[in-house]
Enzyme design. Structure first.
Site, PDB file in Angstrom:
ATOM      1  N   HIS A  96       3.596   3.986  14.164  1.00  0.00           N
ATOM      2  CA  HIS A  96       3.143   2.606  14.034  1.00  0.00           C
ATOM      3  C   HIS A  96       2.139   2.208  15.122  1.00  0.00           C
ATOM      4  O   HIS A  96       1.280   1.362  14.896  1.00  0.00           O
ATOM      5  CB  HIS A  96       4.347   1.660  13.974  1.00  0.00           C
ATOM      6  CG  HIS A  96       5.127   1.848  12.703  1.00  0.00           C
ATOM      7  ND1 HIS A  96       6.498   1.711  12.625  1.00  0.00           N
ATOM      8  CD2 HIS A  96       4.712   2.191  11.450  1.00  0.00           C
ATOM      9  CE1 HIS A  96       6.886   1.945  11.372  1.00  0.00           C
ATOM     10  NE2 HIS A  96       5.826   2.246  10.652  1.00  0.00           N
ATOM     11  N   HIS A 135       4.764   6.376   0.711  1.00  0.00           N
ATOM     12  CA  HIS A 135       6.232   6.332   0.772  1.00  0.00           C
ATOM     13  C   HIS A 135       6.621   5.073   1.540  1.00  0.00           C
ATOM     14  O   HIS A 135       6.947   5.121   2.717  1.00  0.00           O
ATOM     15  CB  HIS A 135       6.791   7.583   1.449  1.00  0.00           C
ATOM     16  CG  HIS A 135       6.524   8.841   0.674  1.00  0.00           C
ATOM     17  ND1 HIS A 135       5.274   9.418   0.618  1.00  0.00           N
ATOM     18  CD2 HIS A 135       7.339   9.614  -0.099  1.00  0.00           C
ATOM     19  CE1 HIS A 135       5.339  10.509  -0.148  1.00  0.00           C
ATOM     20  NE2 HIS A 135       6.574  10.640  -0.597  1.00  0.00           N
ATOM     21  N   SER A 164       5.895   0.254   7.838  1.00  0.00           N
ATOM     22  CA  SER A 164       4.430   0.335   7.690  1.00  0.00           C
ATOM     23  C   SER A 164       3.849  -0.719   6.749  1.00  0.00           C
ATOM     24  O   SER A 164       2.793  -1.295   7.053  1.00  0.00           O
ATOM     25  CB  SER A 164       4.021   1.725   7.199  1.00  0.00           C
ATOM     26  OG  SER A 164       4.548   2.708   8.041  1.00  0.00           O
ATOM     27  N   GLU A 171       6.815   3.449  -4.003  1.00  0.00           N
ATOM     28  CA  GLU A 171       8.197   3.786  -3.643  1.00  0.00           C
ATOM     29  C   GLU A 171       8.951   4.217  -4.897  1.00  0.00           C
ATOM     30  O   GLU A 171       8.954   3.503  -5.891  1.00  0.00           O
ATOM     31  CB  GLU A 171       8.892   2.583  -2.980  1.00  0.00           C
ATOM     32  CG  GLU A 171      10.307   2.876  -2.510  1.00  0.00           C
ATOM     33  CD  GLU A 171      10.415   4.129  -1.648  1.00  0.00           C
ATOM     34  OE1 GLU A 171      11.206   5.021  -2.025  1.00  0.00           O
ATOM     35  OE2 GLU A 171       9.715   4.232  -0.626  1.00  0.00           O
ATOM     36  N   ASP A 212       5.538   7.881  -7.964  1.00  0.00           N
ATOM     37  CA  ASP A 212       5.408   8.963  -6.996  1.00  0.00           C
ATOM     38  C   ASP A 212       4.075   8.765  -6.267  1.00  0.00           C
ATOM     39  O   ASP A 212       3.007   8.866  -6.872  1.00  0.00           O
ATOM     40  CB  ASP A 212       5.435  10.294  -7.762  1.00  0.00           C
ATOM     41  CG  ASP A 212       5.189  11.501  -6.863  1.00  0.00           C
ATOM     42  OD1 ASP A 212       4.929  11.324  -5.661  1.00  0.00           O
ATOM     43  OD2 ASP A 212       5.260  12.633  -7.376  1.00  0.00           O
ATOM     44  N   GLY A 213       4.145   8.462  -4.986  1.00  0.00           N
ATOM     45  CA  GLY A 213       2.933   8.164  -4.220  1.00  0.00           C
ATOM     46  C   GLY A 213       1.941   9.307  -4.169  1.00  0.00           C
ATOM     47  O   GLY A 213       0.726   9.090  -4.149  1.00  0.00           O
ATOM     48  N   ASP A 216       3.762   9.372   4.662  1.00  0.00           N
ATOM     49  CA  ASP A 216       4.885   9.703   5.556  1.00  0.00           C
ATOM     50  C   ASP A 216       6.173   9.925   4.762  1.00  0.00           C
ATOM     51  O   ASP A 216       7.122   9.160   4.872  1.00  0.00           O
ATOM     52  CB  ASP A 216       5.068   8.615   6.630  1.00  0.00           C
ATOM     53  CG  ASP A 216       5.381   7.257   6.043  1.00  0.00           C
ATOM     54  OD1 ASP A 216       5.024   7.025   4.875  1.00  0.00           O
ATOM     55  OD2 ASP A 216       6.004   6.434   6.740  1.00  0.00           O
TER      56      ASP A 216
END
Length: 293
Positions: A19, A42, A100, A118, A146-147, A167
């Site tokens: 971050h 994610h 995030s 997500e 699905d990212g 991430d």
């Protein structure tokens, strides 16, 4: 609305690194007027309670953000990170930790866009509820997808400016390969985007190979890159007095960026040694910072 799946780890040393880098990167990218699209592959729940049952059973924030909020004389990049977390809390105690998505949204302008992916249903519900409270309208989109695949339709973005944060938990071994495939594909779709990958540094060949392979990808594409790592303790399995093997928890993590802001390395140079000093759990604590291209 809070999720318990990531609450165990919220605000830990890996979040401090991730971050701090995210904030410094976004501060630079939002200096240009043109709209910025931020993609978070994610997203998680977006907000975490540090005083909830789940967070306090693991207490990882106590060796992360909670050590920093008491520190003075922080490097500007670390201070900006602490100030960001403080902004989500009322009173002196740090009870809420922004993930995030919420950090990014706080730094974006009205004309910027945030796409949050997500897959996990519990986290998705929490994320959607948290985002609804922002009343950010069309600025923020929550996608139950699905990212790794979902980002493709947003590259290149309309204003040709993007930050992609990836991430995953890496609990599934195939995540390492999927990260590489996604970055390779993304560079073909949109070569000038900024791509930021967080990964755990654990005794696993895929984890050690990932930054090396990302560096190869960047170099072959003729792109600049930056690689920062933070280690807070040894990864050795320690034996407790009664002879039981104790896994140490996550000892270290890294952030690898392709097309990083040119200001990022200078921002991290004083911040990383301070992270080591303040977050060290044993004498093995250290950091690395390298860049190229």
């Amino acid at each position: 609305m809070f999720s318990y799946r990531h609450a165990f780890h919220a605000g830990n040393h890996a979040d401090v690194l991730k971050h701090t880098v995210l904030i410094a990167t976004l501060q630079h990218l939002t200096q240009k007027d043109a709209a910025l699209t931020v993609l978070d592959t994610h997203a998680g729940a977006g907000l975490y309670r540090l005083d909830g049952d789940y967070a306090s059973t693991s207490g990882e924030a106590s060796d992360g953000i909670l050590r920093l909020v008491q520190a003075s004389g922080l490097a500007p990049a670390l201070q900006d990170y602490v100030d960001m977390v403080r902004a989500f809390n009322t009173g002196p105690a740090t009870k809420v930790y922004p993930g995030s998505p919420f950090i990014a949204q706080r730094l974006l302008r009205d004309h910027d866009k945030l796409k949050l992916f997500e897959l996990h249903p519990t986290d998705l519900r929490a994320l959607a509820g948290n985002v609804a409270q922002l009343e950010a309208g069309r600025q923020v989109a929550v996608l139950h997808e699905d990212g790794f695949e979902g980002v493709k339709k947003f590259l290149p973005p309309p204003a040709r400016r993007a930050l992609l944060l990836c991430d995953p938990s890496y609990e599934i071994k195939s995540d390492y390969g999927r990260v590489l495939d996604m970055v390779q594909d993304a560079l073909k779709r949109f070569a000038t985007g900024t791509y930021a990958v967080w990964y755990p540094i654990i005794p696993r060949p895929e984890a050690h190979d990932l930054p090396r392979r990302l560096k190869t990808l960047a170099t072959k594409a003729g792109k600049s890159w930056l690689h920062a790592t933070l280690t807070v303790k040894s990864s050795q399995i320690v034996k407790s007095p009664d002879g039981e093997a104790k896994r140490p928890g996550l000892p270290a993590s890294g952030m690898f960026l392709i097309n990083p802001p040119f200001t990022l390395k200078a921002a991290l140079q004083p911040a990383l040694p301070q992270m080591v000093e303040l977050l060290a759990q044993d004498r093995h604590a250290t950091h690395t910072l390298e860049s190229g291209g």
